[in-house]
Motif scaffolding. Sequence first.
Motif, PDB file in Angstrom:
ATOM      1  N   GLY A   1       0.792  -1.237   0.000  1.00  0.00           N
ATOM      2  CA  GLY A   1       0.000   0.000   0.000  1.00  0.00           C
ATOM      3  C   GLY A   1       0.820   1.280   0.000  1.00  0.00           C
ATOM      4  O   GLY A   1       0.332   2.325   0.435  1.00  0.00           O
ATOM      5  N   LYS A   2       2.049   1.214  -0.492  1.00  0.00           N
ATOM      6  CA  LYS A   2       2.920   2.400  -0.493  1.00  0.00           C
ATOM      7  C   LYS A   2       2.289   3.565  -1.253  1.00  0.00           C
ATOM      8  O   LYS A   2       2.219   4.680  -0.752  1.00  0.00           O
ATOM      9  N   SER A   3       1.832   3.274  -2.474  1.00  0.00           N
ATOM     10  CA  SER A   3       1.275   4.355  -3.296  1.00  0.00           C
ATOM     11  C   SER A   3       0.025   4.933  -2.650  1.00  0.00           C
ATOM     12  O   SER A   3      -0.143   6.160  -2.596  1.00  0.00           O
ATOM     13  N   THR A   4      -0.823   4.075  -2.137  1.00  0.00           N
ATOM     14  CA  THR A   4      -2.044   4.537  -1.480  1.00  0.00           C
ATOM     15  C   THR A   4      -1.693   5.340  -0.237  1.00  0.00           C
ATOM     16  O   THR A   4      -2.288   6.381   0.040  1.00  0.00           O
ATOM     17  N   PHE A   5      -0.693   4.879   0.510  1.00  0.00           N
ATOM     18  CA  PHE A   5      -0.254   5.583   1.709  1.00  0.00           C
ATOM     19  C   PHE A   5       0.298   6.967   1.349  1.00  0.00           C
ATOM     20  O   PHE A   5      -0.019   7.964   2.009  1.00  0.00           O
ATOM     21  N   ILE A   6       1.121   7.007   0.328  1.00  0.00           N
ATOM     22  CA  ILE A   6       1.733   8.289  -0.062  1.00  0.00           C
ATOM     23  C   ILE A   6       0.659   9.280  -0.503  1.00  0.00           C
ATOM     24  O   ILE A   6       0.727  10.472  -0.200  1.00  0.00           O
ATOM     25  N   GLU A   7      -0.336   8.757  -1.174  1.00  0.00           N
ATOM     26  CA  GLU A   7      -1.460   9.614  -1.586  1.00  0.00           C
ATOM     27  C   GLU A   7      -2.160  10.217  -0.351  1.00  0.00           C
ATOM     28  O   GLU A   7      -2.364  11.425  -0.263  1.00  0.00           O
ATOM     29  N   ALA A   8      -2.463   9.364   0.617  1.00  0.00           N
ATOM     30  CA  ALA A   8      -3.161   9.835   1.820  1.00  0.00           C
ATOM     31  C   ALA A   8      -2.265  10.735   2.670  1.00  0.00           C
ATOM     32  O   ALA A   8      -2.667  11.824   3.103  1.00  0.00           O
ATOM     33  N   PHE A   9      -1.053  10.285   2.901  1.00  0.00           N
ATOM     34  CA  PHE A   9      -0.083  11.017   3.711  1.00  0.00           C
ATOM     35  C   PHE A   9       0.251  12.354   3.048  1.00  0.00           C
ATOM     36  O   PHE A   9       0.288  13.403   3.700  1.00  0.00           O
ATOM     37  N   GLY A  10       0.476  12.308   1.743  1.00  0.00           N
ATOM     38  CA  GLY A  10       0.825  13.511   0.994  1.00  0.00           C
ATOM     39  C   GLY A  10      -0.284  14.539   1.037  1.00  0.00           C
ATOM     40  O   GLY A  10      -0.032  15.732   1.250  1.00  0.00           O
ATOM     41  N   SER A  11      -1.508  14.084   0.871  1.00  0.00           N
ATOM     42  CA  SER A  11      -2.637  15.019   0.910  1.00  0.00           C
ATOM     43  C   SER A  11      -2.774  15.637   2.297  1.00  0.00           C
ATOM     44  O   SER A  11      -3.120  16.808   2.434  1.00  0.00           O
ATOM     45  N   HIS A  12      -2.500  14.817   3.319  1.00  0.00           N
ATOM     46  CA  HIS A  12      -2.530  15.334   4.690  1.00  0.00           C
ATOM     47  C   HIS A  12      -1.506  16.458   4.852  1.00  0.00           C
ATOM     48  O   HIS A  12      -1.792  17.498   5.448  1.00  0.00           O
ATOM     49  N   LEU A  13      -0.322  16.239   4.314  1.00  0.00           N
ATOM     50  CA  LEU A  13       0.749  17.238   4.420  1.00  0.00           C
ATOM     51  C   LEU A  13       0.405  18.521   3.663  1.00  0.00           C
ATOM     52  O   LEU A  13       0.545  19.623   4.194  1.00  0.00           O
ATOM     53  N   THR A  14      -0.013  18.350   2.411  1.00  0.00           N
ATOM     54  CA  THR A  14      -0.257  19.547   1.609  1.00  0.00           C
ATOM     55  C   THR A  14      -1.445  20.338   2.154  1.00  0.00           C
ATOM     56  O   THR A  14      -1.459  21.563   2.073  1.00  0.00           O
ATOM     57  N   SER A  15      -2.411  19.634   2.752  1.00  0.00           N
ATOM     58  CA  SER A  15      -3.537  20.377   3.317  1.00  0.00           C
ATOM     59  C   SER A  15      -3.114  21.097   4.594  1.00  0.00           C
ATOM     60  O   SER A  15      -3.810  21.969   5.094  1.00  0.00           O
ATOM     61  N   ASN A  16      -1.938  20.713   5.134  1.00  0.00           N
ATOM     62  CA  ASN A  16      -1.385  21.441   6.282  1.00  0.00           C
ATOM     63  C   ASN A  16      -0.384  22.495   5.834  1.00  0.00           C
ATOM     64  O   ASN A  16       0.428  22.971   6.628  1.00  0.00           O
ATOM     65  N   GLY A  17      -0.378  22.776   4.531  1.00  0.00           N
ATOM     66  CA  GLY A  17       0.475  23.841   4.025  1.00  0.00           C
ATOM     67  C   GLY A  17       1.891  23.438   3.664  1.00  0.00           C
ATOM     68  O   GLY A  17       2.726  24.287   3.379  1.00  0.00           O
ATOM     69  N   GLN A  18       2.165  22.133   3.687  1.00  0.00           N
ATOM     70  CA  GLN A  18       3.507  21.681   3.334  1.00  0.00           C
ATOM     71  C   GLN A  18       3.626  21.464   1.822  1.00  0.00           C
ATOM     72  O   GLN A  18       2.656  21.104   1.172  1.00  0.00           O
ATOM     73  N   GLN A  19       4.823  21.684   1.322  1.00  0.00           N
ATOM     74  CA  GLN A  19       5.100  21.374  -0.076  1.00  0.00           C
ATOM     75  C   GLN A  19       5.848  20.046  -0.110  1.00  0.00           C
ATOM     76  O   GLN A  19       6.863  19.889   0.560  1.00  0.00           O
ATOM     77  N   LEU A  20       5.331  19.130  -0.888  1.00  0.00           N
ATOM     78  CA  LEU A  20       5.870  17.767  -0.859  1.00  0.00           C
ATOM     79  C   LEU A  20       6.368  17.301  -2.216  1.00  0.00           C
ATOM     80  O   LEU A  20       5.678  17.428  -3.228  1.00  0.00           O
ATOM     81  N   ALA A  21       7.581  16.735  -2.220  1.00  0.00           N
ATOM     82  CA  ALA A  21       8.099  16.100  -3.439  1.00  0.00           C
ATOM     83  C   ALA A  21       8.176  14.600  -3.198  1.00  0.00           C
ATOM     84  O   ALA A  21       8.637  14.161  -2.148  1.00  0.00           O
ATOM     85  N   VAL A  22       7.685  13.818  -4.130  1.00  0.00           N
ATOM     86  CA  VAL A  22       7.720  12.357  -4.022  1.00  0.00           C
ATOM     87  C   VAL A  22       8.616  11.814  -5.125  1.00  0.00           C
ATOM     88  O   VAL A  22       8.360  12.021  -6.307  1.00  0.00           O
ATOM     89  N   LEU A  23       9.680  11.139  -4.722  1.00  0.00           N
ATOM     90  CA  LEU A  23      10.571  10.519  -5.696  1.00  0.00           C
ATOM     91  C   LEU A  23      10.447   9.012  -5.551  1.00  0.00           C
ATOM     92  O   LEU A  23      10.510   8.487  -4.440  1.00  0.00           O
ATOM     93  N   THR A  24      10.215   8.327  -6.639  1.00  0.00           N
ATOM     94  CA  THR A  24      10.067   6.879  -6.521  1.00  0.00           C
ATOM     95  C   THR A  24      11.199   6.180  -7.259  1.00  0.00           C
ATOM     96  O   THR A  24      11.543   6.538  -8.371  1.00  0.00           O
TER      97      THR A  24
END
Length: 330
Positions: free
Chosen positions: A68-91
């Motif tokens: 569930g890495k991709s699903t987790f990153i989607e959820a985790f990433g959205s949580h971060l960006t909605s808290n005002g963080q800028q996120l880069a994901v490198l796979t």
Amino acid sequence: MKRKNRLSKAAYVEGILAGDRLVLSRAITLVESTNQADLALADEVLSDVLPHTGKAMRVGITGVPGVGKSTFIEAFGSHLTSNGQQLAVLTIDPSSQKTKGSILGDKTRMEELARDPNAFIRPSASGSTLGGVSNKTREVMLLCEAAGFDVILIETVGVGQSETLVHGMVDFFLLLMLAGAGDELQGIKKGIMEMAHAVVINKADGDNLKPAKRAKVEYQNALHLFPADPSGWVPQVKICSARDKTGIAEVWEMMQKHSEQVTTNGFLQSNRQAQQLSWFKENVQELLGSKFYRSEQVKAELEILTQKVKAGEVPALKAAHQLVDVFFGG
Ligand SMILES: Nc1nc2c(ncn2[C@@H]2O[C@H](COP(=O)(O)OP(=O)(O)O)[C@@H](O)[C@H]2O)c(=O)[nH]1
Ligand SMILES: [Mg+2]
């Protein structure tokens, strides 16, 4: 030969520092190029942006395919960006070399994040150092930091040696696991468990919630058996459901706690310095190797010596000395 896609050094540097995603993408392509002129320019761009790096939280995430890495990153990433963080994901995807299939699959699973203006997703070609093409994820990470991202998430599939590589470039290493499957079944080696700052048991939803809670206790006990982390951090075990977006905020809180701890006790800086030094040494080794084997004299002598060693005419050690002397003029 000037490629039409190459910008000037100043254009790359200014674009990156301004957070221009398009320029950042092109700079990444430059860094990942195999063309010598591209790489020379990439080196200069990297040198110029270096003073603007180091401010992001660097996080590695691993786990076997399907955890569930991709699903987790989607959820985790959205949580971060909605808290005002800028996120880069490198796979880093080992399968991406042969087929683009898995990356496409990931993109559909990270749909929300892919559209998020505060997120940047970039699959990294997983060149293996053994195959002669070095992995450029570290350089890509620095470019992203210079572009102003607050968190860099590096995803890798937990089956090979890429975990060690990623562990050597991040501040926090997260291992995603599932409840109910033995460690062997999950293909996770003890060494990877040992590197983890946190084990997060995913898919803790529905009928799987109870087993996940049980697994949490088991992993907590297992982690206690490992030697203490030099940073003083005690590895944590959490449960979450990437699908239902539960437990995600707790994972982020934990990372922030870790960040605070290692910043305060100075470990963040010393760890990054150590990482930087081993990166330097690796590069020296790799450069030496590639220059050596590209030398025409070495190539010619190698052929001759190979035959002699095969025929038993020269001892292997002596042949090795002779070959190296050809290059260094011993
Ligand atoms: N029930 C449940 N399914 C999940 C969860 N996270 C991911 N999945 C499913 O597990 C499968 C693999 O997920 P994916 O994110 O592609 O895993 P990856 O290969 O590690 O990137 C997909 O079918 C997901 O929908 C979760 O928290 N709960
Ligand atoms: Mg995936």
